[in-house]
Design a protein around this motif. Sequence first.
Motif, PDB file in Angstrom:
ATOM      1  N   LYS A 162     -19.899 -65.713 -71.236  1.00  0.00           N
ATOM      2  CA  LYS A 162     -18.981 -64.606 -71.501  1.00  0.00           C
ATOM      3  C   LYS A 162     -19.702 -63.314 -71.836  1.00  0.00           C
ATOM      4  CE  LYS A 162     -14.868 -66.843 -73.111  1.00  0.00           C
ATOM      5  NZ  LYS A 162     -14.105 -67.397 -74.192  1.00  0.00           N
ATOM      6  N   GLY A 163     -19.325 -62.257 -71.175  1.00  0.00           N
ATOM      7  CA  GLY A 163     -19.807 -60.928 -71.539  1.00  0.00           C
ATOM      8  C   GLY A 163     -21.267 -60.657 -71.237  1.00  0.00           C
ATOM      9  N   VAL A 164     -21.963 -61.603 -70.580  1.00  0.00           N
ATOM     10  CA  VAL A 164     -23.397 -61.408 -70.332  1.00  0.00           C
ATOM     11  C   VAL A 164     -23.624 -60.774 -68.966  1.00  0.00           C
ATOM     12  CG1 VAL A 164     -25.591 -62.599 -69.908  1.00  0.00           C
ATOM     13  CG2 VAL A 164     -24.143 -63.261 -71.840  1.00  0.00           C
ATOM     14  N   ARG A 165     -24.486 -59.778 -68.960  1.00  0.00           N
ATOM     15  CA  ARG A 165     -24.919 -59.199 -67.713  1.00  0.00           C
ATOM     16  C   ARG A 165     -26.252 -59.840 -67.382  1.00  0.00           C
ATOM     17  NH1 ARG A 165     -23.086 -54.635 -65.099  1.00  0.00           N
ATOM     18  NH2 ARG A 165     -24.561 -54.133 -63.458  1.00  0.00           N
ATOM     19  N   CYS A 166     -26.336 -60.603 -66.318  1.00  0.00           N
ATOM     20  CA  CYS A 166     -27.563 -61.340 -66.003  1.00  0.00           C
ATOM     21  C   CYS A 166     -28.730 -60.357 -65.899  1.00  0.00           C
ATOM     22  CB  CYS A 166     -27.397 -62.121 -64.711  1.00  0.00           C
ATOM     23  SG  CYS A 166     -28.790 -63.196 -64.382  1.00  0.00           S
ATOM     24  N   PRO A 167     -29.818 -60.593 -66.668  1.00  0.00           N
ATOM     25  CA  PRO A 167     -30.886 -59.588 -66.776  1.00  0.00           C
ATOM     26  C   PRO A 167     -31.712 -59.409 -65.507  1.00  0.00           C
ATOM     27  CG  PRO A 167     -31.481 -61.578 -67.972  1.00  0.00           C
ATOM     28  CD  PRO A 167     -30.072 -61.753 -67.527  1.00  0.00           C
ATOM     29  N   MET A 168     -31.611 -60.310 -64.560  1.00  0.00           N
ATOM     30  CA  MET A 168     -32.376 -60.121 -63.323  1.00  0.00           C
ATOM     31  C   MET A 168     -31.613 -60.684 -62.129  1.00  0.00           C
ATOM     32  SD  MET A 168     -35.192 -62.825 -64.614  1.00  0.00           S
ATOM     33  CE  MET A 168     -36.470 -62.247 -63.530  1.00  0.00           C
TER      34      MET A 168
ATOM     35  N   GLY B 128     -15.906 -61.488 -68.186  1.00  0.00           N
ATOM     36  CA  GLY B 128     -16.624 -60.238 -68.447  1.00  0.00           C
ATOM     37  C   GLY B 128     -18.107 -60.269 -68.119  1.00  0.00           C
ATOM     38  N   SER B 129     -18.567 -61.291 -67.395  1.00  0.00           N
ATOM     39  CA  SER B 129     -20.001 -61.356 -67.090  1.00  0.00           C
ATOM     40  C   SER B 129     -20.276 -60.766 -65.707  1.00  0.00           C
ATOM     41  CB  SER B 129     -20.485 -62.802 -67.155  1.00  0.00           C
ATOM     42  OG  SER B 129     -19.913 -63.544 -66.098  1.00  0.00           O
ATOM     43  N   HIS B 130     -21.575 -60.669 -65.388  1.00  0.00           N
ATOM     44  CA  HIS B 130     -21.971 -60.011 -64.155  1.00  0.00           C
ATOM     45  C   HIS B 130     -23.224 -60.664 -63.615  1.00  0.00           C
ATOM     46  CE1 HIS B 130     -24.081 -57.093 -61.691  1.00  0.00           C
ATOM     47  NE2 HIS B 130     -22.936 -56.501 -61.474  1.00  0.00           N
ATOM     48  N   VAL B 131     -23.253 -60.957 -62.321  1.00  0.00           N
ATOM     49  CA  VAL B 131     -24.466 -61.519 -61.726  1.00  0.00           C
ATOM     50  C   VAL B 131     -24.607 -61.089 -60.263  1.00  0.00           C
ATOM     51  CG1 VAL B 131     -23.316 -63.683 -61.045  1.00  0.00           C
ATOM     52  CG2 VAL B 131     -25.799 -63.647 -61.347  1.00  0.00           C
ATOM     53  N   SER B 132     -25.851 -60.852 -59.885  1.00  0.00           N
ATOM     54  CA  SER B 132     -26.161 -60.570 -58.487  1.00  0.00           C
ATOM     55  C   SER B 132     -27.075 -61.672 -57.982  1.00  0.00           C
ATOM     56  CB  SER B 132     -26.838 -59.204 -58.364  1.00  0.00           C
ATOM     57  OG  SER B 132     -27.331 -59.043 -57.050  1.00  0.00           O
ATOM     58  N   TYR B 133     -26.698 -62.279 -56.888  1.00  0.00           N
ATOM     59  CA  TYR B 133     -27.374 -63.472 -56.393  1.00  0.00           C
ATOM     60  C   TYR B 133     -27.768 -63.280 -54.935  1.00  0.00           C
ATOM     61  CZ  TYR B 133     -27.932 -68.433 -55.244  1.00  0.00           C
ATOM     62  OH  TYR B 133     -28.423 -69.641 -54.829  1.00  0.00           O
ATOM     63  N   LEU B 134     -28.996 -63.666 -54.609  1.00  0.00           N
ATOM     64  CA  LEU B 134     -29.486 -63.494 -53.244  1.00  0.00           C
ATOM     65  C   LEU B 134     -29.854 -64.841 -52.643  1.00  0.00           C
ATOM     66  CD1 LEU B 134     -32.313 -60.932 -54.149  1.00  0.00           C
ATOM     67  CD2 LEU B 134     -29.907 -60.413 -53.841  1.00  0.00           C
ATOM     68  N   GLU B 135     -29.702 -64.938 -51.348  1.00  0.00           N
ATOM     69  CA  GLU B 135     -30.001 -66.200 -50.692  1.00  0.00           C
ATOM     70  C   GLU B 135     -30.737 -65.920 -49.387  1.00  0.00           C
ATOM     71  OE1 GLU B 135     -26.788 -69.463 -49.435  1.00  0.00           O
ATOM     72  OE2 GLU B 135     -26.715 -67.635 -48.274  1.00  0.00           O
ATOM     73  N   GLY B 136     -31.835 -66.652 -49.165  1.00  0.00           N
ATOM     74  CA  GLY B 136     -32.585 -66.472 -47.923  1.00  0.00           C
ATOM     75  C   GLY B 136     -32.849 -67.818 -47.278  1.00  0.00           C
ATOM     76  N   CYS B 137     -32.955 -67.832 -45.960  1.00  0.00           N
ATOM     77  CA  CYS B 137     -33.123 -69.106 -45.268  1.00  0.00           C
ATOM     78  C   CYS B 137     -34.059 -68.986 -44.063  1.00  0.00           C
ATOM     79  CB  CYS B 137     -31.802 -69.624 -44.711  1.00  0.00           C
ATOM     80  SG  CYS B 137     -30.319 -69.034 -45.488  1.00  0.00           S
ATOM     81  N   THR B 138     -34.999 -69.955 -43.926  1.00  0.00           N
ATOM     82  CA  THR B 138     -35.804 -70.027 -42.702  1.00  0.00           C
ATOM     83  C   THR B 138     -36.084 -71.484 -42.347  1.00  0.00           C
ATOM     84  OG1 THR B 138     -37.891 -69.902 -43.928  1.00  0.00           O
ATOM     85  CG2 THR B 138     -37.017 -67.827 -43.058  1.00  0.00           C
ATOM     86  N   ALA B 139     -36.547 -71.692 -41.141  1.00  0.00           N
ATOM     87  CA  ALA B 139     -36.889 -73.040 -40.687  1.00  0.00           C
ATOM     88  C   ALA B 139     -37.949 -72.939 -39.606  1.00  0.00           C
ATOM     89  CB  ALA B 139     -35.653 -73.738 -40.120  1.00  0.00           C
ATOM     90  N   PRO B 140     -38.757 -74.029 -39.410  1.00  0.00           N
ATOM     91  CA  PRO B 140     -39.766 -73.992 -38.344  1.00  0.00           C
ATOM     92  C   PRO B 140     -39.111 -73.970 -36.966  1.00  0.00           C
ATOM     93  CG  PRO B 140     -40.152 -75.836 -39.848  1.00  0.00           C
ATOM     94  CD  PRO B 140     -38.795 -75.290 -40.156  1.00  0.00           C
ATOM     95  N   MET B 141     -39.920 -73.573 -35.980  1.00  0.00           N
ATOM     96  CA  MET B 141     -39.447 -73.587 -34.598  1.00  0.00           C
ATOM     97  C   MET B 141     -39.547 -75.016 -34.087  1.00  0.00           C
ATOM     98  SD  MET B 141     -41.572 -70.218 -33.567  1.00  0.00           S
ATOM     99  CE  MET B 141     -41.243 -70.086 -31.841  1.00  0.00           C
TER     100      MET B 141
END
Lengths: 488, 247
Positions: free
Chosen positions: A205-211, A237-250
Amino acid sequence: MSESVDDLVQTNAEYNAGFVTDIESETLPPGLDESVVRFISQKKKEPEWLTEWRLKAYATWQEMTAPEWAHVHFPPVDFEAISYYSAPKSQADGPQSLDEVDPELLRTYEKLGIPLHEQEALAGVVKPSANVAVDAVFDSVSIATTFKDKLAEAGVVFCPISEAVHSHPELVQKYMGSVVPQKDNFYAALNSAVFSDGSFVYIPKGVRCPMELSTYFRINERNTGQFERTLIVADEGSHVSYLEGCTAPMRDENQLHAAVVELVALGDAEIKYSTVQNWYPGDEEGRGGIYNFVTKRGLCAGPRAKISWTQVETGSAITWKYPSVVLRGDDSVGEFYSVALTGKVQQADTGTKMIHMGRNTKSTIISKGISTGRSQNTYRGLVRISPTAAGARNFTQCDSLLIGDSCGAHTFPYIEDSNVSAVIEHEATTSKVSEDQLFLCQQRGIDPEKAVSMIVNGFCKEVFKELPMEFAVEAGKLMEVSLEGAVG
Amino acid sequence: MTLLDVKDLYAEVAQQQILKGLNLKVNAGEVHAIMGPNGSGKSTLANVLAGRPGYDVTAGDVVFEGHSIVDWEAHDRAHAGVFLAFQYPVEIPGVSNMEFLKASIDSKAFANDEAQPAAAGFIKEVRKLAQSLDLNPEFLKRGVNEGFSGGEKKRNEVLQLLLLQPRLAVLDETDSGLDIDALQVVAEGVNRFRSDDNGVVLITHYQRLLEYIVPDFVHVLADGRIVQSGDKSLALELEEKGYAWLT
């Protein structure tokens, strides 16, 4: 001299993430039955309720059939030919800290530009200004999660979901399947039965994710599927930004990636979820590449909650993906910003669903599809205004850009409005990078390759500006690499 | 000094022979007007000089500053200093004019091993140029030619001419579709560009433009060849008699 745009659309773009990590893995033989489901559950020492949950999903899945309504074509997937679990042997007992992670795995992520060394990440050695916590998922397991301690200070939980099952069972049990039910669709049911790992996030609750939080998915082993499951819960009331990346071999054969992502934003909470998807797209003739069949959905559970999806999709042989928002809380907000670039013989059928239930709910959809080569690029979107959603608003803008004469762009927007007070706007354009435009650039000294990249970047500007800084740079570079094929 | 030497040039578009033995020599410091009826090959000449894909030279040569450039790609010719002002400048939505100009000047600098101009000074210079051509600097933030009026598009072409400072400027009917005020602004820009170091090939259908940009030579193009050359008085004669007496 290049004769036409069509001639430019030829050679193969470089796929930079196509290498294989040589590491000994424990991999289940291909095939799926109840014992496989039990094996995975046992392997993760799961509690009884979860094993049952999986088995129920498996039983449901067996009675379902694969969806065929999407504008994509591929031979039926042989679910008996896939291995449903693969983990690097060295990770068998689960490393307690980064020092225990197999150096070969660390090198893999280093090569991909993902900082797993906290010290280096902080000092900016690996990536300038990278202040991002990373959960690295390799085939079926999470191998490392960085900055756990720093996040814990803020009360933020960020860990592999297999760990959260033990450390925060009450949250997992309460929310898993609450946004995407087991029987939601064929691939979601399959995922619910055999999901291996993925990330779990809880912001109090109420926390803004620091990173920024991020998960990096890597498929390495041959003939395996990746079935990750991500659950993000943002308390009031909280806040978060989340990133997702994906790769695979050929690889020459197709590989299946069927993930489920569930987001829950309680009242006044905000979740921003960004994806840069660069799974191996297959070769010029359509050999190999990832089948990316993913269910992503967010629930704005309380008033004024906000969920924002931003995706840059350049990879995968086939993409089937509709990050959606259920706007249940009054005054809640849903956003979808998407760039989907297809080349070679890639097929993408992607878009979003905005389900308005609460009063004065708002949604925005900005979709940019770019087709090159012989690819097919489809936008499919649903805007549904329920009878309860008085004063709801939606704005949709859906633009397609064609490069060359052999590709296709398609748009299927669905609008279901059951409330007269709703305001729905829809704009759509289709344009072509013309030979006149290329020649104007060329005459001013800008070579065709740079010109196409400049035109495409201009086309995508509205979406790129929604990405967090580090990702925006990466996305720009990725587009350039992916377009190399378009302007040999 | 000879800047451009077009030697017995034959060129075709879509397998149709358009230029049939064209000769033209332009020295530094000269302005050559090319006039001629519709379909005589004026625009084809402009496009062939600039190296537009689809315009194939089948015989003869184009020599620019001592180099045969018929096999050069369009951007290589641009880097060497060949500039084409378009009759119908095309729009590029989403790419801002300023970004486009910077990419253009940077590409040229990179190809010629020169330093790329610093952004701040560059922006200032471009804004000043725009003002001198009666172009609202706000236009620089908009997409290339996006939503520009016909006159604004042509002034934008002249802005690029003045910014890039090519050795040879080919202006393809830059006067078409302009009212008299816009025509004067464009002509003033071209006159400002003129120097002893560069050459101008001015393609036009009407004598009107030549009242503002006074040429050193006037050539009449008909059926893919130059059939008559003279000084500026030839243009007046054409105005009076039309083209029919020449062909």
